[in-house]
Design an enzyme around this catalytic site. Structure first.
Site, PDB file in Angstrom:
ATOM      1  N   LYS A  83      -8.166   6.997  -4.308  1.00  0.00           N
ATOM      2  CA  LYS A  83      -7.001   6.532  -3.733  1.00  0.00           C
ATOM      3  C   LYS A  83      -6.613   5.574  -4.606  1.00  0.00           C
ATOM      4  O   LYS A  83      -7.353   4.500  -5.269  1.00  0.00           O
ATOM      5  CB  LYS A  83      -7.528   5.851  -2.590  1.00  0.00           C
ATOM      6  N   THR A 128       1.497   3.226   8.088  1.00  0.00           N
ATOM      7  CA  THR A 128       2.373   2.426   8.678  1.00  0.00           C
ATOM      8  C   THR A 128       3.320   3.479   9.875  1.00  0.00           C
ATOM      9  O   THR A 128       3.467   2.916  11.169  1.00  0.00           O
ATOM     10  CB  THR A 128       3.524   1.740   7.872  1.00  0.00           C
ATOM     11  N   GLY A 166       2.993   6.838   1.220  1.00  0.00           N
ATOM     12  CA  GLY A 166       3.857   5.851   1.157  1.00  0.00           C
ATOM     13  C   GLY A 166       5.207   6.092   1.785  1.00  0.00           C
ATOM     14  O   GLY A 166       5.957   6.661   1.264  1.00  0.00           O
ATOM     15  N   ASN A 205       0.553  -5.952   4.707  1.00  0.00           N
ATOM     16  CA  ASN A 205      -0.921  -5.976   5.242  1.00  0.00           C
ATOM     17  C   ASN A 205      -1.745  -6.665   4.450  1.00  0.00           C
ATOM     18  O   ASN A 205      -1.812  -6.464   3.318  1.00  0.00           O
ATOM     19  CB  ASN A 205      -1.161  -4.630   6.270  1.00  0.00           C
ATOM     20  N   SER A 206      -2.651  -7.475   5.186  1.00  0.00           N
ATOM     21  CA  SER A 206      -3.776  -8.047   4.401  1.00  0.00           C
ATOM     22  C   SER A 206      -5.007  -8.248   5.221  1.00  0.00           C
ATOM     23  O   SER A 206      -5.021  -9.093   6.023  1.00  0.00           O
ATOM     24  CB  SER A 206      -3.463  -9.373   3.887  1.00  0.00           C
ATOM     25  N   PHE A 207      -5.947  -7.213   5.222  1.00  0.00           N
ATOM     26  CA  PHE A 207      -7.182  -7.336   5.992  1.00  0.00           C
ATOM     27  C   PHE A 207      -8.396  -7.493   5.108  1.00  0.00           C
ATOM     28  O   PHE A 207      -9.373  -8.050   5.938  1.00  0.00           O
ATOM     29  CB  PHE A 207      -7.365  -5.891   6.525  1.00  0.00           C
ATOM     30  N   GLY A 208      -8.459  -7.572   3.818  1.00  0.00           N
ATOM     31  CA  GLY A 208      -9.389  -7.651   3.192  1.00  0.00           C
ATOM     32  C   GLY A 208     -10.770  -6.777   3.446  1.00  0.00           C
ATOM     33  O   GLY A 208     -11.768  -7.300   3.296  1.00  0.00           O
ATOM     34  N   CYS A 244      -6.910  -1.286  -3.674  1.00  0.00           N
ATOM     35  CA  CYS A 244      -6.593  -2.199  -2.718  1.00  0.00           C
ATOM     36  C   CYS A 244      -5.924  -3.428  -3.487  1.00  0.00           C
ATOM     37  O   CYS A 244      -6.824  -3.912  -4.349  1.00  0.00           O
ATOM     38  CB  CYS A 244      -7.786  -2.493  -1.857  1.00  0.00           C
ATOM     39  N   ILE A 293       0.260   6.572  -2.801  1.00  0.00           N
ATOM     40  CA  ILE A 293       0.208   5.391  -3.334  1.00  0.00           C
ATOM     41  C   ILE A 293      -0.392   4.516  -2.180  1.00  0.00           C
ATOM     42  O   ILE A 293      -0.354   4.391  -1.026  1.00  0.00           O
ATOM     43  CB  ILE A 293       1.173   4.633  -4.061  1.00  0.00           C
TER      44      ILE A 293
END
Ligand SMILES: Cc1cc2nc3c(=O)[nH]c(=O)nc-3n(C[C@H](O)[C@H](O)[C@H](O)COP(=O)(O)O)c2cc1C
Length: 410
Positions: free
Chosen positions: A270, A379, A356, A165-168, A234, A298
């Site tokens: 986190k 997930t 995780g 995932n890559s949401f920024g 992140c 993690i």
């Protein structure tokens, strides 16, 4: 569900074309029966803002009834009474609507997605891709440098639920965020609690990373947050941010500054996976000395992800992204085992949240046995509609025992 999967194929075609995939004939027409890998509560073919606007409304089928542990088995976690140690990690709960959904689906310690001090759009599509991998990724082992391959549409993983995932870290503006955080907390039942995740943004005009981070914490407090989690890990936001959780003095400094702002509100940190036990030990010692209440890990493991034909699957500006789901369970369990051992050996007063690769009920019990006080899924929450309610049945049947076998005792 089948119709929804077909619709998903149409949207998926557009997204994967964007990501440089070759589409096999038939897939763009939407007639192919794709495997039902779709998340039941988040449409990966639409933007984050579109999902936020429409709410978590798709694919919500029948669900088993919630079983509750008797109240004398509830336990204290950061000043709250929790009915069970299962929760949702930062990310998938975009708004109060998702918080309500997670609570109703058997997740008791739910984390409101990471907010910033200001509105931030985040990345465009694609934000989530399935991965073609059956391996367990190590935190900093030999696989670190090897790229992973994104799966072409319709050929997603069958054994492993593996995504990147890559949401920024998109965020609503402060006023909207605070109002929705307040609404969200009111939607949970007794025995449930909400954590609010915050992060800072480097490079804002006139603001240091630390002062922006503190401003984000103020937004959470304005929304009435009773526990705040700081995302120090992140993998998607640039070099200065990536290493923070690895840098013990920097972690101590960030926590000391935040404590001035949040006062008695407990702070969770986190973090990502650590390359060795010593660096984790240094960070835990600094975190406790600076006043943190606990540690959660993690985060997704940062890896290069390539399209099947080669080239970065998320585009040239995003060569790496966070890997989540089944492939990182081993790394997450290693983290929890090591952190628990250090906390015990060094008599640290830190609570431990394990995250995780929890995609099945058994995985949650593995984390509890490894020493997590609370276990969260991101997930697994998104792709397994009954994970939480199934966990609750096992939790209660086992006498609320981490062994999960009915013989009692945590
Ligand atoms: C869709 C999605 C969005 C995420 N967004 C965030 C986030 O905003 N902040 C954060 O700390 N972690 C975020 N994460 C990371 C998760 O909290 C979690 O650490 C990671 O996904 C590993 O857990 P999993 O294997 O259960 O997915 C996100 C994960 C997913 C899948």
């Amino acid at each position: 569900m089948e119709a929804a999967a077909k619709l998903g194929a149409v949207g998926g075609a557009a997204i994967h074309a964007l990501a440089g995939f070759e589409l096999p004939a038939g897939e763009a027409s939407g007639t192919l029966d794709t495997p039902t890998y779709d998340s039941y509560c988040y449409d990966i073919d639409r933007t984050w803002a579109e999902n936020l606007a429409s709410g978590p409304s798709r694919h919500q089928g029948p669900q088993p009834e919630r079983v509750w542990a008797p109240e004398d088995k509830w336990f204290d976690f950061l000043g709250h009474k929790l009915a069970s140690p299962l929760g949702v990690a930062a990310g998938p709960l975009l708004s109060s609507e998702w918080i309500e959904l997670a609570g109703a689906r058997g997740f008791d310690c739910v984390t409101y997605k990471t907010i910033r001090s200001h509105y931030h759009a985040g990345h465009g599509l694609p934000n989530i891709l399935y991965l073609n991998t059956e391996e367990q990724l190590q935190a900093a082992g030999p696989t670190t440098a090897a790229p992973l391959q994104a799966a072409p549409p319709g050929s997603g993983p069958r054994r492993q639920l593996a995504i990147t995932n890559s949401f920024g870290m998109p965020s609503r503006g402060p006023g909207e965020a605070a109002a929705d955080i307040r609404r969200a907390a009111g939607l949970l039942a007794p025995g449930q609690m909400m954590v609010v995740s915050v992060t800072g943004t480097p490079g804002r005009p006139g603001l240091s990373f630390q002062s922006d981070l503190e401003a984000a914490a103020r937004v959470a407090l304005e929304g009435g947050a009773t526990v705040i989690e700081v995302n120090l890990s992140c993998p998607n936001v640039g070099a200065s941010h990536v290493a923070l959780y690895l840098d013990a003095p920097a972690v101590g400094e960030a926590v000391r500054g935040l404590k001035q702002v949040v006062g008695p509100v407990p702070l969770l940190l986190k973090v990502g996976a650590y390359p060795d036990t010593d660096s984790l030990r240094r960070v835990l010692a600094e975190a406790e000395a600076a006043g943190a209440a606990g540690i959660a890990g993690i985060n997704g493991l940062s890896r290069r992800v390539e399209a099947p034909g080669g080239g970065p699957a998320l585009g040239p500006d995003r060569p790496t992204s966070g890997v989540c789901g089944d492939p990182i369970r081993g790394a997450g369990l290693d983290f929890v085992g090591q952190a628990r051992q250090i906390i015990a050996a060094d008599s640290l007063g830190l609570r431990l949240v394990g995250v995780g690769g929890v995609t099945e009920v058994d995985h949650a019990f593995e984390y509890l046995r490894a020493g997590a006080d609370v276990v969260q899924s991101a997930t697994g929450f998104m792709w397994r509609p009954n994970l939480g309610l199934d966990f609750q049945r096992r939790w209660v049947a086992s006498g609320c025992s981490a062994r999960g076998d009915g013989r009692g005792g945590r």
